[in-house]
Design a protein around this motif. Structure first.
Motif, short mmCIF file in Angstrom:
data_model
loop_
_atom_site.label_atom_id
_atom_site.label_comp_id
_atom_site.label_asym_id
_atom_site.label_seq_id
_atom_site.Cartn_x
_atom_site.Cartn_y
_atom_site.Cartn_z
N ASP A 1 12.33 36.51 78.44
CA ASP A 1 12.42 37.16 79.88
C ASP A 1 13.63 38.01 80.00
O ASP A 1 13.54 38.80 80.85
N GLU A 2 14.72 37.24 79.70
CA GLU A 2 15.94 37.95 80.19
C GLU A 2 16.22 39.29 79.85
O GLU A 2 16.83 39.96 80.17
N VAL A 3 15.70 39.49 78.28
CA VAL A 3 15.97 40.51 77.69
C VAL A 3 14.89 41.45 77.61
O VAL A 3 14.79 42.72 76.77
N ALA A 4 13.89 41.26 78.50
CA ALA A 4 12.75 42.24 78.87
C ALA A 4 13.21 43.23 79.59
O ALA A 4 13.18 43.29 80.64
N ILE A 5 13.30 44.56 78.96
CA ILE A 5 13.51 45.81 80.14
C ILE A 5 12.59 46.03 81.07
O ILE A 5 12.79 46.21 82.16
N ASP B 1 7.33 32.20 76.15
CA ASP B 1 7.85 31.42 77.37
C ASP B 1 8.57 30.19 76.62
O ASP B 1 8.92 29.16 77.20
N SER B 2 9.04 30.56 75.39
CA SER B 2 10.04 29.19 74.58
C SER B 2 11.21 29.45 75.18
O SER B 2 11.84 30.59 75.64
N VAL B 3 11.84 28.05 75.34
CA VAL B 3 13.27 28.07 75.91
C VAL B 3 14.15 28.06 74.56
O VAL B 3 13.85 27.07 73.64
N ASP C 1 9.57 45.75 75.66
CA ASP C 1 9.41 44.25 75.83
C ASP C 1 9.95 43.74 74.37
O ASP C 1 9.34 43.80 73.41
N LYS C 2 11.07 42.88 74.37
CA LYS C 2 11.84 42.40 73.51
C LYS C 2 10.67 41.35 72.68
O LYS C 2 10.79 41.79 71.36
N TYR C 3 10.09 40.77 73.12
CA TYR C 3 8.93 39.96 72.41
C TYR C 3 8.10 40.42 71.60
O TYR C 3 8.11 40.21 70.32
#
Length: 574
Positions: A258-262, A246-248, A182-184
């Motif tokens: 979300d895009e980079v979360a495996i 949830d930041s844009v 999870d990248k975050y």
């Protein structure tokens, strides 16, 4: 794909191995070619292909391919003037795989090395699909059997995982180390950036040191490619600009975490039937993510001693990788299928240790040993009993920076916060798994960064950090994780769950800490340290407040400030 179906396909593959040399055939030589390969949007990526050779020349029978996708330049001229080639190094067993009868291909990601294009974000879906296209291109070449594996560590482990998340039909197996689930939670663990992903971007001159592809005889294509790299998304700016899950991002225009979360693509990897093997080392921050990823994907797992991407000592690491791919790409009956799923290093006295093999993740079923914070004034104690009610305060010390460019693991910060020491241990204890800190605090601000460290202090007084964690106080709310978090508390990091502190009022923080495997001998002490800043915060100058925030830690039964330790009652055997 079910395990039964996968085994059936391997059995069918084993019947068609006449054209595939076994790994017993040694190929001491190689033939290399480099070229540009266009991906689906037409961007040309630099690919270096190494084919096994012996005294009779290049192997002409089709072979499986091992693919590596790197931002660190597949071939470049080092500072000593010598050409450095990723495929000819053996840290990831690439040279050994070449000798064992695998074609090895190393490509520069778009926006780096000799490849054209600009990088959008960091390991985004464009890069993932680039990996997909290169896997399928390699599988279609005459020298390929059509079976491709990938190997990588750190960023290369990330490109391996993101390529797998696109389910290329020809990708059979991956071996990935020191990457994130999870990248975050990886980059902004606890809502705080304090990790090597926020380092400055490399200058374009680094990419200009790449070796041009074969057809680029005057280097003009390389120069044109590198000119496009000026449009790369700044890595640190990307992460700093998204404080919440949830930041844009202003740089990518979407909720980029979300895009980079495996974990978002876990079902795709499972359904594709791609074999997975995860690897990490105990003194490396990504290892906790590696363990979680392995459990959620029912993957093989190796945890060794040492630091970031360091070859595990006292272990046939190269042999493990070759045997793994022999089994999955060549169908060699080498006993790998019967090998236990998990291997990890169990610490012993001094520099000793041994590897444990089994089917449970390290620390599964460990007992819980709680040590409570206590003491009077500046003399903090750590004990199995909570003791009397009290508190201690400190002003955040921002002067913690050191000269380490890559601080993969923190040094003791005892002089920069509150310190709680246990009495010397009366007997040995063995820790294995994930500690958790429970800290009741108050501050004179609506938000503070909180860092916690678990140290072992030997009989001579030398301290060593064995686990740590961090949490922004406003992100203290505990939520349900969208994956199996192995019993650890989980903080969503979403803006909707943020809750500012009320200055002066106590709040309880539950801080998950990194997994550890540590033998603590009798006579040693346990130490718990709390600070408000960490050297790995590269933006300390921007974070500094004057006057500095004052944090007060409460202890005693009612406060419940403590650290829960994963205790192995008896040291594990072989």
């Amino acid at each position: 794909m079910t395990r039964l179906l996968r085994n059936l396909l391997l059995a069918i593959l084993a019947l068609n191995l006449a054209a595939v040399p076994a790994s017993g055939h040694d190929y001491p030589e190689y033939a290399r070619e480099s070229l540009y390969v266009p991906v689906r949007d037409g961007t040309q990526l630099a690919v270096n292909v190494y084919r096994p050779a012996d005294a009779d020349g290049v192997e002409t029978d089709p072979l499986p391919v091992i693919f590596v996708f790197t931002p660190y330049r597949a071939r470049h001229v080092g500072r000593d003037g010598e050409v450095v080639e990723t495929a000819l190094q053996d840290g990831l067993a690439l040279r050994s795989l070449l000798r064992a009868g695998y074609v090895v291909a190393v490509a520069d990601i778009r926006g780096k090395g000799a490849s054209f294009g600009a990088r959008r974000g960091f390991q985004d879906r464009t890069e993932a699909m680039d990996g997909h296209d290169l896997v399928e291109w390699l599988a279609a070449q005459d020298y390929s059997t059509g079976d491709v594996g990938m190997v990588g560590c750190s960023y290369l482990g990330g490109t391996t995982m993101h390529t797998a998340s696109t389910a290329p039909p020809s990708l059979r197996a991956i071996f990935t180390g020191a990457s994130d689930w999870d990248k975050y939670a990886f980059v902004r663990r606890g809502g705080i950036t304090a990790q090597f992903n926020t380092r400055p971007d490399e200058p374009l001159s680094d990419d200009l040191a790449s070796v041009p592809v074969d057809a680029d005889t005057d280097g003009s294509m390389l120069r044109a490619a590198v000119a496009q790299h000026a449009d790369n998304t700044p890595m640190a700016g990307l992460w700093y600009g998204m404080p919440y899950r949830d930041s844009v991002s202003d740089l990518t225009g979407n909720a980029f975490w979300d895009e980079v979360a495996i974990w978002q693509y876990a079902d795709t990897i499972r359904e594709a039937g791609i074999a997975t093997y995860f690897w990490g080392n105990w003194n490396d921050e990504p290892t906790s993510d590696v363990i979680v990823a392995a459990e959620n994907l029912d993957s093989r797992l190796l945890v060794g001693p040492g630091s970031h991407c360091e070859t595990p000592r006292d272990f046939d690491f190269t042999g493990e990788i070759v045997r793994y791919f022999d089994f999955h790409l060549k169908g060699v009956d080498n006993g790998f299928a019967d090998q236990p799923r998990v291997t990890y290093w169990a610490d012993e006295d001094g520099d000793g240790g041994h590897y444990v093999r089994g089917d449970s993740f390290p620390g599964a079923g460990a007992a819980n040993l709680s040590y409570y914070l206590g003491g009077d004034g500046e003399q903090g104690t750590l004990a199995p009993d909570a003791g009397s009610t009290g508190s201690a305060s400190f002003a955040v010390d921002y002067d913690v920076a050191n000269d380490a460019y890559f601080a993969f693991w923190p040094s003791p910060l005892d002089e920069h916060g509150l310190v709680y020491d246990s009495e010397p241990l009366a007997s040995d204890i063995d820790l294995l798994g994930f500690p958790t800190a429970h800290v009741t605090l108050a501050a004179d601000r609506e938000d503070v960064d909180v860092f916690v460290y678990l140290e072992v202090v030997d009989a001579e007084g030398t301290a060593e950090v064995i686990s740590f964690g961090r949490l922004k106080a406003s992100q203290r709310a505990i939520s349900e994780a969208p994956w199996d978090n192995l019993g650890m508390p989980w903080h969503s990091g979403r803006s909707t769950d943020a809750e500012p502190l009320v200055p002066g009022e106590a709040a309880q923080l539950v801080v998950p800490m990194l997994a550890t495997s540590r033998h603590v001998p009798a006579g040693s002490r346990l130490r718990f340290v709390v600070t408000g800043a960490d050297p790995r915060q590269r933006n300390l100058a921007d974070l500094r407040q004057d006057p500095a925030p004052v944090i007060t830690i409460s202890h005693g039964w009612e406060a419940g400030s403590r650290i829960d330790l994963p205790l192995v009652m008896e040291a594990s055997g072989n």
